[in-house]
Design a protein around this motif. Structure first.
Motif, PDB file in Angstrom:
ATOM      1  N   GLU A 179      -5.013   0.101  -4.213  1.00 41.04           N
ATOM      2  CA  GLU A 179      -3.860  -0.732  -3.879  1.00 41.04           C
ATOM      3  C   GLU A 179      -2.567   0.065  -3.786  1.00 41.04           C
ATOM      4  O   GLU A 179      -1.613  -0.357  -3.120  1.00 41.04           O
ATOM      5  CB  GLU A 179      -3.737  -1.857  -4.909  1.00 41.04           C
ATOM      6  N   ASN A 180      -2.530   1.231  -4.423  1.00 34.93           N
ATOM      7  CA  ASN A 180      -1.365   2.108  -4.319  1.00 34.93           C
ATOM      8  C   ASN A 180      -1.456   3.055  -3.123  1.00 34.93           C
ATOM      9  O   ASN A 180      -0.514   3.801  -2.855  1.00 34.93           O
ATOM     10  CB  ASN A 180      -1.207   2.928  -5.603  1.00 34.93           C
ATOM     11  N   TYR A 181      -2.578   3.020  -2.450  1.00 29.77           N
ATOM     12  CA  TYR A 181      -2.798   3.869  -1.267  1.00 29.77           C
ATOM     13  C   TYR A 181      -1.841   3.484  -0.149  1.00 29.77           C
ATOM     14  O   TYR A 181      -1.582   2.306   0.101  1.00 29.77           O
ATOM     15  CB  TYR A 181      -4.241   3.696  -0.809  1.00 29.77           C
ATOM     16  N   SER A 182      -1.311   4.490   0.501  1.00 27.19           N
ATOM     17  CA  SER A 182      -0.403   4.267   1.628  1.00 27.19           C
ATOM     18  C   SER A 182      -0.991   4.918   2.876  1.00 27.19           C
ATOM     19  O   SER A 182      -1.141   6.149   2.941  1.00 27.19           O
ATOM     20  CB  SER A 182       0.978   4.859   1.315  1.00 27.19           C
ATOM     21  N   TYR A 183      -1.349   4.107   3.834  1.00 24.02           N
ATOM     22  CA  TYR A 183      -1.949   4.605   5.073  1.00 24.02           C
ATOM     23  C   TYR A 183      -0.920   5.344   5.916  1.00 24.02           C
ATOM     24  O   TYR A 183       0.222   4.897   6.065  1.00 24.02           O
ATOM     25  CB  TYR A 183      -2.518   3.441   5.873  1.00 24.02           C
ATOM     26  N   ARG A 184      -1.328   6.472   6.464  1.00 19.43           N
ATOM     27  CA  ARG A 184      -0.486   7.238   7.382  1.00 19.43           C
ATOM     28  C   ARG A 184      -1.267   7.504   8.666  1.00 19.43           C
ATOM     29  O   ARG A 184      -2.373   8.057   8.610  1.00 19.43           O
ATOM     30  CB  ARG A 184      -0.060   8.567   6.756  1.00 19.43           C
ATOM     31  N   PRO A 185      -0.723   7.123   9.820  1.00 21.34           N
ATOM     32  CA  PRO A 185      -1.410   7.425  11.079  1.00 21.34           C
ATOM     33  C   PRO A 185      -1.629   8.932  11.224  1.00 21.34           C
ATOM     34  O   PRO A 185      -0.810   9.744  10.789  1.00 21.34           O
ATOM     35  CB  PRO A 185      -0.441   6.893  12.149  1.00 21.34           C
TER      36      PRO A 185
END
Length: 258
Positions: A179-185
């Motif tokens: 849930e703390n993961y932040s997606y980056r293209p």
């Protein structure tokens, strides 16, 4: 079946020299042994590499990861160092394991090393977020009720206070990690992605699977199974048949041509 000296995964080999290595990434709260029974169900030439995460199983005494990025970086380094054996390797991950497998594949691609197949199970596309509340912040009773609803734990464990006191914090920490993961293209993967899910999985809305296609330039296909979030136990034979097909010689030659 000799054990690997690598602290990050355990190798299970068949009776013939392997031509394919399948890295298996566990789901929240699970240890590497959750996949070990697959060895007897898959062809001997497929070697299993069972990912061992800190804070559980053989690494129970170690602190759990608090950053998915840091965990992925260490995993990618360990796998890159190990890839001198079988001719091909592939990734399978379920739920949290799917996210770990995906980000590890992206990290390896930056090193010039890409799995020939990525199989992601019971996980919405990583670019899709904010569609549900943070479960890791729920009080114990509500968090446990959600875990029960997923049918991933035997009832006798859910009813055991000593077990809950020991393992519920591990599961909660894994949920928080995701849930703390932040997606980056980033650049799409050069390997194909197979998206696997249970038709009745309330935790993985089927409409949120489609966006996996943007993560690869080599094709993305979706396969649905009868069952819920843990369909992989209920439909194990079907799942392993699909995995065998994905990793078979006819598919490997096709990937090589891409």
């Amino acid at each position: 079946m000799p054990a690997s000296p690598n602290p990050w995964f355990s190798l299970l080999r068949g009776t013939v020299p392997p031509t394919q290595r399948l890295y298996c990434f566990p789901y929240a709260g699970a240890g590497h042994t959750v996949y070990q029974h697959w060895r007897a169900q898959l062809p001997a030439e497929i070697e299993l590499a069972l990912i061992k995460l800190p804070g559980r199983g053989e690494r129970f005494g170690e602190p759990q990861a608090t950053s998915l990025d840091a965990l992925v970086g260490t995993l990618a380094q360990a796998i890159a160092h190990a890839e001198q054996g079988p001719e091909h390797f592939a990734f399978f991950g379920h739920s949290m394991g799917a996210l770990l497998a995906f980000e590890t594949a992206r990290a390896l691609q930056k090193r010039g090393l890409v799995p020939n197949a990525l199989l992601v199970s019971a996980r919405t596309a990583p670019s899709v977020h904010g569609w549900r509340e943070r479960l890791s912040d729920l009080p114990d009773a509500a968090f446990l009720e959600h875990i029960r609803s997923m049918n991933g734990l035997p009832q006798e464990l859910c009813d055991n206070p000593e077990w809950l006191a020991l393992f519920l914090p591990i599961i909660r920490a894994d949920f928080a990690l995701c849930e703390n993961y932040s997606y980056r293209p980033d650049q799409p993967l050069t390997c194909p992605i197979s998206v696997l899910a249970g038709r009745d999985d309330a935790n993985v809305p089927l409409a949120l699977l489609d966006a996996w296609a943007i993560e690869t330039q080599a094709g993305c296909q979706t396969q649905l199974f009868a069952g819920g979030h843990f369909y992989l136990f209920e439909r194990q034979a079907e799942l392993l048949s699909l995995i065998q097909h994905q990793l078979g010689p006819q598919r490997r030659s096709g990937y090589a041509a891409m």
